[in-house]
Motif scaffolding. Structure first.
Motif, PDB file in Angstrom:
ATOM      1  N   ILE A  65      47.809  32.571  33.303  1.00 30.66           N
ATOM      2  CA  ILE A  65      46.717  33.361  33.879  1.00 30.66           C
ATOM      3  C   ILE A  65      45.476  33.368  33.000  1.00 30.66           C
ATOM      4  O   ILE A  65      44.351  33.294  33.495  1.00 30.66           O
ATOM      5  CB  ILE A  65      47.203  34.806  34.148  1.00 30.66           C
ATOM      6  N   LYS A  66      45.646  33.471  31.684  1.00 28.17           N
ATOM      7  CA  LYS A  66      44.480  33.503  30.792  1.00 28.17           C
ATOM      8  C   LYS A  66      43.701  32.199  30.876  1.00 28.17           C
ATOM      9  O   LYS A  66      42.462  32.202  30.929  1.00 28.17           O
ATOM     10  CB  LYS A  66      44.930  33.778  29.358  1.00 28.17           C
ATOM     11  N   ALA A  67      44.424  31.081  30.896  1.00 30.65           N
ATOM     12  CA  ALA A  67      43.770  29.778  31.038  1.00 30.65           C
ATOM     13  C   ALA A  67      43.048  29.684  32.377  1.00 30.65           C
ATOM     14  O   ALA A  67      41.919  29.180  32.463  1.00 30.65           O
ATOM     15  CB  ALA A  67      44.809  28.667  30.921  1.00 30.65           C
ATOM     16  N   PHE A  68      43.678  30.192  33.425  1.00 32.54           N
ATOM     17  CA  PHE A  68      43.098  30.193  34.761  1.00 32.54           C
ATOM     18  C   PHE A  68      41.822  31.037  34.796  1.00 32.54           C
ATOM     19  O   PHE A  68      40.815  30.641  35.393  1.00 32.54           O
ATOM     20  CB  PHE A  68      44.134  30.745  35.744  1.00 32.54           C
ATOM     21  N   THR A  69      41.840  32.179  34.123  1.00 32.09           N
ATOM     22  CA  THR A  69      40.678  33.068  34.092  1.00 32.09           C
ATOM     23  C   THR A  69      39.498  32.400  33.395  1.00 32.09           C
ATOM     24  O   THR A  69      38.348  32.460  33.866  1.00 32.09           O
ATOM     25  CB  THR A  69      41.027  34.389  33.389  1.00 32.09           C
ATOM     26  N   LEU A  70      39.756  31.756  32.277  1.00 32.51           N
ATOM     27  CA  LEU A  70      38.695  31.046  31.564  1.00 32.51           C
ATOM     28  C   LEU A  70      38.113  29.926  32.423  1.00 32.51           C
ATOM     29  O   LEU A  70      36.901  29.690  32.419  1.00 32.51           O
ATOM     30  CB  LEU A  70      39.234  30.471  30.250  1.00 32.51           C
ATOM     31  N   ILE A  89      30.659  37.804  36.302  1.00 30.05           N
ATOM     32  CA  ILE A  89      31.576  37.417  35.216  1.00 30.05           C
ATOM     33  C   ILE A  89      32.591  38.538  34.979  1.00 30.05           C
ATOM     34  O   ILE A  89      33.789  38.298  34.814  1.00 30.05           O
ATOM     35  CB  ILE A  89      30.811  37.111  33.917  1.00 30.05           C
ATOM     36  N   GLU A  90      32.094  39.766  34.989  1.00 29.66           N
ATOM     37  CA  GLU A  90      32.979  40.915  34.805  1.00 29.66           C
ATOM     38  C   GLU A  90      34.026  40.975  35.924  1.00 29.66           C
ATOM     39  O   GLU A  90      35.205  41.249  35.671  1.00 29.66           O
ATOM     40  CB  GLU A  90      32.166  42.216  34.787  1.00 29.66           C
ATOM     41  N   ALA A  91      33.589  40.701  37.157  1.00 26.35           N
ATOM     42  CA  ALA A  91      34.502  40.722  38.303  1.00 26.35           C
ATOM     43  C   ALA A  91      35.579  39.643  38.162  1.00 26.35           C
ATOM     44  O   ALA A  91      36.753  39.861  38.499  1.00 26.35           O
ATOM     45  CB  ALA A  91      33.722  40.524  39.598  1.00 26.35           C
ATOM     46  N   ILE A  92      35.180  38.486  37.640  1.00 26.78           N
ATOM     47  CA  ILE A  92      36.148  37.394  37.431  1.00 26.78           C
ATOM     48  C   ILE A  92      37.170  37.777  36.365  1.00 26.78           C
ATOM     49  O   ILE A  92      38.367  37.550  36.521  1.00 26.78           O
ATOM     50  CB  ILE A  92      35.412  36.096  37.039  1.00 26.78           C
ATOM     51  N   LEU A  93      36.687  38.386  35.290  1.00 29.28           N
ATOM     52  CA  LEU A  93      37.606  38.837  34.237  1.00 29.28           C
ATOM     53  C   LEU A  93      38.583  39.870  34.783  1.00 29.28           C
ATOM     54  O   LEU A  93      39.768  39.885  34.418  1.00 29.28           O
ATOM     55  CB  LEU A  93      36.823  39.412  33.056  1.00 29.28           C
ATOM     56  N   ASN A  94      38.099  40.711  35.688  1.00 23.87           N
ATOM     57  CA  ASN A  94      38.971  41.729  36.293  1.00 23.87           C
ATOM     58  C   ASN A  94      40.026  41.109  37.213  1.00 23.87           C
ATOM     59  O   ASN A  94      41.134  41.636  37.330  1.00 23.87           O
ATOM     60  CB  ASN A  94      38.141  42.756  37.057  1.00 23.87           C
ATOM     61  N   ILE A  95      39.672  39.988  37.845  1.00 22.80           N
ATOM     62  CA  ILE A  95      40.668  39.268  38.650  1.00 22.80           C
ATOM     63  C   ILE A  95      41.841  38.856  37.753  1.00 22.80           C
ATOM     64  O   ILE A  95      43.013  39.037  38.082  1.00 22.80           O
ATOM     65  CB  ILE A  95      40.052  38.016  39.322  1.00 22.80           C
ATOM     66  N   GLY A  96      41.485  38.288  36.590  1.00 24.67           N
ATOM     67  CA  GLY A  96      42.516  37.867  35.638  1.00 24.67           C
ATOM     68  C   GLY A  96      43.344  39.033  35.132  1.00 24.67           C
ATOM     69  O   GLY A  96      44.579  38.958  35.059  1.00 24.67           O
ATOM     70  N   LYS A  97      42.674  40.141  34.791  1.00 24.11           N
ATOM     71  CA  LYS A  97      43.400  41.317  34.293  1.00 24.11           C
ATOM     72  C   LYS A  97      44.341  41.871  35.357  1.00 24.11           C
ATOM     73  O   LYS A  97      45.475  42.275  35.058  1.00 24.11           O
ATOM     74  CB  LYS A  97      42.403  42.394  33.857  1.00 24.11           C
ATOM     75  N   ASN A  98      43.863  41.893  36.595  1.00 27.32           N
ATOM     76  CA  ASN A  98      44.708  42.393  37.690  1.00 27.32           C
ATOM     77  C   ASN A  98      45.933  41.515  37.895  1.00 27.32           C
ATOM     78  O   ASN A  98      47.029  42.005  38.196  1.00 27.32           O
ATOM     79  CB  ASN A  98      43.901  42.470  38.986  1.00 27.32           C
ATOM     80  N   MET A  99      45.764  40.209  37.716  1.00 32.58           N
ATOM     81  CA  MET A  99      46.898  39.286  37.829  1.00 32.58           C
ATOM     82  C   MET A  99      47.934  39.577  36.746  1.00 32.58           C
ATOM     83  O   MET A  99      49.147  39.539  36.996  1.00 32.58           O
ATOM     84  CB  MET A  99      46.428  37.836  37.721  1.00 32.58           C
ATOM     85  N   LEU A 100      47.448  39.878  35.541  1.00 40.30           N
ATOM     86  CA  LEU A 100      48.347  40.163  34.423  1.00 40.30           C
ATOM     87  C   LEU A 100      49.092  41.482  34.599  1.00 40.30           C
ATOM     88  O   LEU A 100      50.126  41.705  33.967  1.00 40.30           O
ATOM     89  CB  LEU A 100      47.569  40.174  33.111  1.00 40.30           C
ATOM     90  N   GLU A 101      48.551  42.343  35.438  1.00 32.52           N
ATOM     91  CA  GLU A 101      49.168  43.652  35.650  1.00 32.52           C
ATOM     92  C   GLU A 101      49.998  43.719  36.937  1.00 32.52           C
ATOM     93  O   GLU A 101      50.505  44.776  37.299  1.00 32.52           O
ATOM     94  CB  GLU A 101      48.068  44.722  35.691  1.00 32.52           C
ATOM     95  N   LYS A 102      50.156  42.590  37.597  1.00 29.44           N
ATOM     96  CA  LYS A 102      50.930  42.575  38.841  1.00 29.44           C
ATOM     97  C   LYS A 102      52.391  42.946  38.571  1.00 29.44           C
ATOM     98  O   LYS A 102      52.943  42.638  37.514  1.00 29.44           O
ATOM     99  CB  LYS A 102      50.889  41.167  39.462  1.00 29.44           C
TER     100      LYS A 102
END
Length: 234
Positions: A65-70, A89-102
């Motif tokens: 997920i981190k690689a995908f977010t970058l 950019i902030e919204a994209i970072l939040n997409i990644g964070k939300n994925m990590l919290e699934k």
């Protein structure tokens, strides 16, 4: 040549989309970034560019997920000609964070299969991706105690599996790998004379797809669900 189940001593399981849902969340994230970047390109073009960047970044960031977010951030910069707003950019970072919290959603029959097989076989988890994220998912899954050994690989190629089998001190004929990806969980094992079972997931990342030519002449078994594995060992 059929798999000789009497010879099997160790059974390896892939994690993402074999034990629990994973790829579905990436597809959902792709739809979100398509909406975020719709002022710059069409959904199809955004999807294509994101895939190109992901593949380009694999040697640097690896999987997860981190690689995908970058890679999503990089695509946003490139498609906007480096004019993308900070809020995007902030919204994209939040997409990644939300994925990590699934939550970790186990697939049908997973715990039943692991519980029964662990009584007679050494079970290992052999997955690739980000170490921290995979440890998080494994802990949330409640499956840790079923595994004799856990291996998070940087990639799943023949050399990676050969090294793993050496570490386990077993012959290829004594090892069975079960996973959803022909490219990562099946073909590398068949090529080193080990055994493999393919349990497809309904969604596959394009990078994991293989051609008919690549599978032609390769011996492995395909099942509709993980539960069917138990029938093979009765």
């Amino acid at each position: 040549m059929e798999i000789n189940y009497k010879k099997i001593k160790v059974i390896g399981f892939d994690a993402d989309d074999t034990l629990w849902v994973n790829e579905t969340y990436f597809r959902e994230a792709e739809l979100e970034i398509q909406k975020l970047l719709s002022v710059y390109e069409t959904p199809n073009q955004i999807d294509q560019e994101l895939f190109k960047v992901e593949i380009r970044n694999l040697p640097i960031y690896g999987y997860g997920i981190k690689a995908f977010t970058l890679s999503m951030v990089e695509v946003a910069l490139e498609l906007s000609n480096y004019n993308v707003p900070n809020k995007t950019i902030e919204a994209i970072l939040n997409i990644g964070k939300n994925m990590l919290e699934k939550p970790v959603e186990l697939l049908d029959g997973v715990e039943e299969v692991l519980k029964k097989l662990s009584k007679n076989y050494r079970l290992i988890l052999a997955t690739k991706g980000d170490l921290l994220d995979q440890e998080r998912k494994l802990k949330k899954s409640g499956l840790t105690d079923y595994f004799h050994h856990i291996e998070v690989l940087s990639d799943k190629q023949e050399a990676n599996y050969s090294k793993l089998l050496n570490h386990l001190d077993i012959k290829p004929s004594e090892f069975l790998m079960i996973g959803n990806s022909l490219k990562s969980d099946v073909l590398p094992l068949v090529n080193i004379k080990a055994n493999a079972i393919h349990v497809p997931f309904h969604t596959t990342w394009a990078h994991e797809e293989v051609t008919e030519k690549e599978t032609n002449g390769k011996t492995y078994k395909t099942l509709h669900s993980l539960r069917e594995v138990l029938e093979l060992f009765n």
